[in-house]
Every structure is written in C-alpha cells, then in structure tokens.
Design a protein around this motif. Structure first.
Motif, PDB file in Angstrom:
ATOM      1  N   ASP A   6      16.367   2.945 -31.993  1.00  0.00           N
ATOM      2  CA  ASP A   6      15.883   1.644 -31.529  1.00  0.00           C
ATOM      3  C   ASP A   6      15.366   1.814 -30.105  1.00  0.00           C
ATOM      4  O   ASP A   6      16.126   1.801 -29.146  1.00  0.00           O
ATOM      5  N   ASP A   7      14.068   1.977 -30.001  1.00  0.00           N
ATOM      6  CA  ASP A   7      13.469   2.287 -28.699  1.00  0.00           C
ATOM      7  C   ASP A   7      13.069   1.017 -27.953  1.00  0.00           C
ATOM      8  O   ASP A   7      12.072   0.992 -27.235  1.00  0.00           O
ATOM      9  N   THR A  42      23.205  -4.040 -29.389  1.00  0.00           N
ATOM     10  CA  THR A  42      22.051  -4.929 -29.534  1.00  0.00           C
ATOM     11  C   THR A  42      22.425  -6.405 -29.419  1.00  0.00           C
ATOM     12  O   THR A  42      21.557  -7.236 -29.161  1.00  0.00           O
ATOM     13  N   ALA A  43      23.713  -6.722 -29.598  1.00  0.00           N
ATOM     14  CA  ALA A  43      24.150  -8.107 -29.403  1.00  0.00           C
ATOM     15  C   ALA A  43      24.196  -8.408 -27.903  1.00  0.00           C
ATOM     16  O   ALA A  43      24.480  -7.523 -27.092  1.00  0.00           O
ATOM     17  N   GLU A  89      22.320  -0.070 -17.712  1.00  0.00           N
ATOM     18  CA  GLU A  89      23.255  -0.914 -16.958  1.00  0.00           C
ATOM     19  C   GLU A  89      24.678  -0.386 -17.083  1.00  0.00           C
ATOM     20  O   GLU A  89      25.441  -0.367 -16.114  1.00  0.00           O
ATOM     21  N   LEU A  90      25.057   0.046 -18.296  1.00  0.00           N
ATOM     22  CA  LEU A  90      26.401   0.600 -18.490  1.00  0.00           C
ATOM     23  C   LEU A  90      26.581   1.867 -17.664  1.00  0.00           C
ATOM     24  O   LEU A  90      27.604   2.049 -17.006  1.00  0.00           O
ATOM     25  N   ALA A  91      25.574   2.734 -17.688  1.00  0.00           N
ATOM     26  CA  ALA A  91      25.654   3.951 -16.889  1.00  0.00           C
ATOM     27  C   ALA A  91      25.715   3.620 -15.408  1.00  0.00           C
ATOM     28  O   ALA A  91      26.412   4.291 -14.627  1.00  0.00           O
ATOM     29  N   HIS A 120      17.393   0.050 -23.979  1.00  0.00           N
ATOM     30  CA  HIS A 120      17.247   0.838 -22.755  1.00  0.00           C
ATOM     31  C   HIS A 120      17.987   0.177 -21.599  1.00  0.00           C
ATOM     32  O   HIS A 120      18.745   0.829 -20.863  1.00  0.00           O
ATOM     33  N   ALA A 121      17.746  -1.123 -21.432  1.00  0.00           N
ATOM     34  CA  ALA A 121      18.341  -1.837 -20.302  1.00  0.00           C
ATOM     35  C   ALA A 121      19.863  -1.838 -20.394  1.00  0.00           C
ATOM     36  O   ALA A 121      20.555  -1.605 -19.398  1.00  0.00           O
TER      37      ALA A 121
END
Length: 441
Positions: free
Chosen positions: A328-329, A295-296, A339-341, A334-335
C-alpha cells in the motif's frame, strides 16, 4: 404500485415515450446502478432459467461468487470513490476472461456472481475460477495510482433439483471457506461448508465479547541478542474460550482481521503488554501491528497515549509489520510509519521473504529490523544473503523458529543480530516469564 405508475405515465406520455420510460425503469430494477451489471434480482431469474434447462441436457450449471478481499480496507485507505472505481473496473475485467454467454452480476456490496452454463463437471468450473483469479494479476488504476487487489472465489456446481437461491448461497459459503485459506484462493462448495461458516460466525460473535474479558491474554516469547541475554519479548495474543478451550491464534486473528475487530484487539494487546513490560527492567517489547491497524485512523495517537500512560520508553517498543502493508504505497501509510519512527519506536518487517519482498520497500519505509521467516532457517545461502543485504541497508536481523542448537550456532556464524524460537524459549504467561527472568539475574 407499478400499475399505478404506468397508468399515470400513460396520461403524460405518448406511446413511444411510454415504452422508453418503462424500459428504462425495468432496466434500473434489474441492474446495479454503480456498475451497470445485472443485480441480484436478475441473477436469480437467470439462474432459475439456467437450472430449468438442465432437465433437457447432461450439462451442469456453475455459480461462482467472487469476493473482493479487504475492500473495506481499500475504502478506508483511499476513500470510497476509489472503491467505486474498482467495482466499475471489475465488470470489464471479469468479462474479458469469461465466455460470451456467461453472466457477471453484482450480488453483494463487495462481491460479484458469475453464472456459467454448459459446464461439464467440477474440474471445468475450477478452471474458469482460476482464470478469474488470474484476472487480478494486473494492478488497477485507483485514485491516481496503481494498486493490486486480490479476490476469493467460491464455486457451486448444480445438476437437476437445485433452487436458485440455494445455489447462490452455496457459492457465497464456498467463498468464505476460500477466504479462510488466505486471500486469492478458490474453493468448491460441499455440504459441510455451510456448517463451518456458521461456526465461524459464532466464533466471531464470541470474539467480540472476549475482547472485553479476561478470556484473551498475552503470552510472551523471548528474543535473545546474539552474544547476550534476553533483549526483548514478543507479545502474542491468546484466547481461552469457555467452551472450546484454547483457540489457535491462526483462527481468531484471521477472524479479527476480516471483521475489523483487530483494531480493538490490537489496542488492548499493546496497552496490556506495555504495562507489563515497563516493569521488566530494560527489556524491549515487540508487538504485532496489522495492516488494518495502520490504515485505520488514530494509530499514532494510540501509541503516544499508551506510552505516556504506561511509562514505557519509545525506544523499547518494536512494532512488527507485515509485508503486504508495504504494497500500500499511499501517502497515509507513509505518513503513519514515518510518524511512528519519529517517536523513537522501532519498526520491524515480519516474516521477511514470504511476501512481496522488494529492496524498494526497504529503502522507502523507515524500517530498522527484518524478521527472517522460519521457513528459511535451514537454508544457509538465503539467510546469508538476507543478512548481507540487511547489513548493507543498516538493518538488523531476527531469524524466527530456532529449534536446535545446530541452527543457533549456524545463525550466529552468519552474523544475525537476534534469535527467536522454541530452543530459546516458548511463548509463556507473564508470571512464568518473570520467574525465568528472575533466575537469570
């Protein structure tokens, strides 16, 4: 100063207007501007009055401190306005489970105090605290969405002879003790708790320094592919304190989470582990990533930079996430995960089955693996159900905590993809693992 102000007002206003303005100023002096609840000044006054009444009866006074868990994370994720929404909503929510004469005050930035008179004993106060915790069972409407929030409650019960500020401090100390047990707990104050909290604060100070030194190091635990050799290693943070020796990870990781140090600690572990594992052939690396790191801002950029600097291929990096993150929806979470995937990094859901497991979460987020919590290892029907579900969703499984050959054989028969545990290898320093890997070549 106040006398000068009243004198000036007398010159400008008639008597009725003057009384109205003075009443308004007095209310503002004694109430929190955001929530409208009594502030710490009024809380101290009411607590002093309640304690004075104890001399005339056998009842007790209970002071409870309700600390909102991870309010800073909510503010970082949804914005400060959402945090303010939550604080405003909590007053009515708390009043709904208390008696008419109980006081609800905002005493700290993320905490509320509840003053209860007419308390029979500690068990009576604990029952009230349990009702307070139950009040957090329903979600809050924040930033246009429904979000679950938890709290930790500290309880201090007073008979005659207590000072108001000491009683409030005792409740706050008990709240920190409750939070050490995990979110959503309540704890009674005792004489030793103040010392424990002081020790915790000293440990936090030492951890801030240790993040920059070689007191912190990485142990690696092998993850074995079923039907093959070591496929990956999990990087585990370890702390050798100069005075206390080896500090259990369960102690210092919790402190890092609460203090925000987890972001700096996580970046350091990620970089050092990537540098190390990049030299170990085609082994993959599994690194734990906390909800606070996700979340950071900047996690994706940190991963991209680290992979580029260390030369580790993205498809060799597994990032382990906890189930509470999936609650935490928000669009930001989500983004970040997508992005990591998109980088080619593999996302792993850690300790599956111990939190708020949901098929919806497994479909909504770009996960590739489930780590089955060690508590289910000997429960064959549950492991079989998880493996079957994972296969249906195209996910691989990694049971943790394998300690015997019998467990290993059973997990292989159930179709798990990887296995991890002391039977296959304990966490070890890089040099020790290198020697073990060399002996297998």
């Amino acid at each position: 100063m106040r006398g000068d102000l009243e004198e000036r007002l007398r010159e400008l206003l008639d008597e009725q207007q003057l009384h109205a303005v003075i009443a308004l100023l007095e209310r503002e002096r004694l109430h929190d501007p955001l929530t409208g609840l009594p502030n710490r000044v009024l809380l101290l006054d009411r607590t002093a009055t309640a304690l004075a009444r104890l001399r005339r009866g056998s009842w007790r006074v209970a002071l409870m401190h309700v600390g909102i868990d991870r309010l800073n994370v909510l503010n970082e994720t949804l914005g400060l306005s959402a945090g303010d929404e939550l604080l405003r909503a909590l007053g009515p929510r708390l009043h709904s489970v208390l008696r008419p004469g109980d006081t609800v005050a905002r005493s700290t930035g993320d905490g509320f105090a509840i003053l209860c008179e007419g308390i029979a004993d500690e068990a009576h106060a604990v029952r009230i605290a349990e009702r307070i915790l139950d009040a957090f069972g329903e979600p809050f409407e924040l930033a246009g969405g429904r979000h679950y929030v938890s709290a930790s409650v500290g309880i201090a019960v007073a008979a005659c002879g207590h000072e108001p500020d000491v009683l409030i401090a005792n409740a706050e100390t008990a709240m920190w003790r409750a939070r050490e047990r995990g979110r959503g707990h309540q704890e009674l104050h005792d004489a030793g708790q103040r010392d424990r909290v002081a020790a915790r604060l000293r440990l936090e100070r030492d951890l801030r320094e240790a993040v920059q030194t070689d007191e912190l190091w990485i142990a690696y635990q092998p993850i074995q592919a079923v039907g093959g050799g070591v496929a990956a290693v999990e990087a585990l943070a370890r702390w050798t304190h100069p005075v206390q020796g080896n500090v259990p990870p369960s102690d210092f990781i919790a402190i890092a989470e609460d203090s925000g140090l987890i972001v700096a600690l996580g970046e350091r572990i990620l970089r050092e582990a990537c540098e190390q594992v990049s030299d170990w052939g085609d082994l993959s690396l599994s690194v734990n990533v906390s909800a606070r790191q996700v979340t950071a801002p900047g996690l994706v950029a940190t991963v991209v930079r680290t992979l580029a600097d260390t030369g580790l291929s993205p498809d060799r990096l597994w990032l382990e996430l906890t189930e509470n993150l999936l609650l935490d929806d928000s669009a930001a979470v989500h983004a970040t995960l997508h992005e990591l995937a998109g980088l080619g990094v593999h996302l792993v859901l850690d300790d599956f089955g111990t939190g708020y497991s949901s098929l919806a979460y497994l479909r909504r987020f770009p996960l590739e693996m489930l780590k089955i919590d060690r508590s289910f290892i000997d429960d064959e029907p549950i492991v079989a159900a998880i493996v079957g579900m994972a296969r249906a969703l195209g996910l691989r499984t990694v049971p943790e905590g394998v300690e015997t050959s019998e467990q290993l054989d059973r997990l292989i028969a159930l179709g798990c993809d990887y296995v991890q545990g002391y039977h296959l290898g304990r966490p070890m320093a890089a040099r020790e693992l290198e020697a073990q890997l060399a002996s297998l070549r």
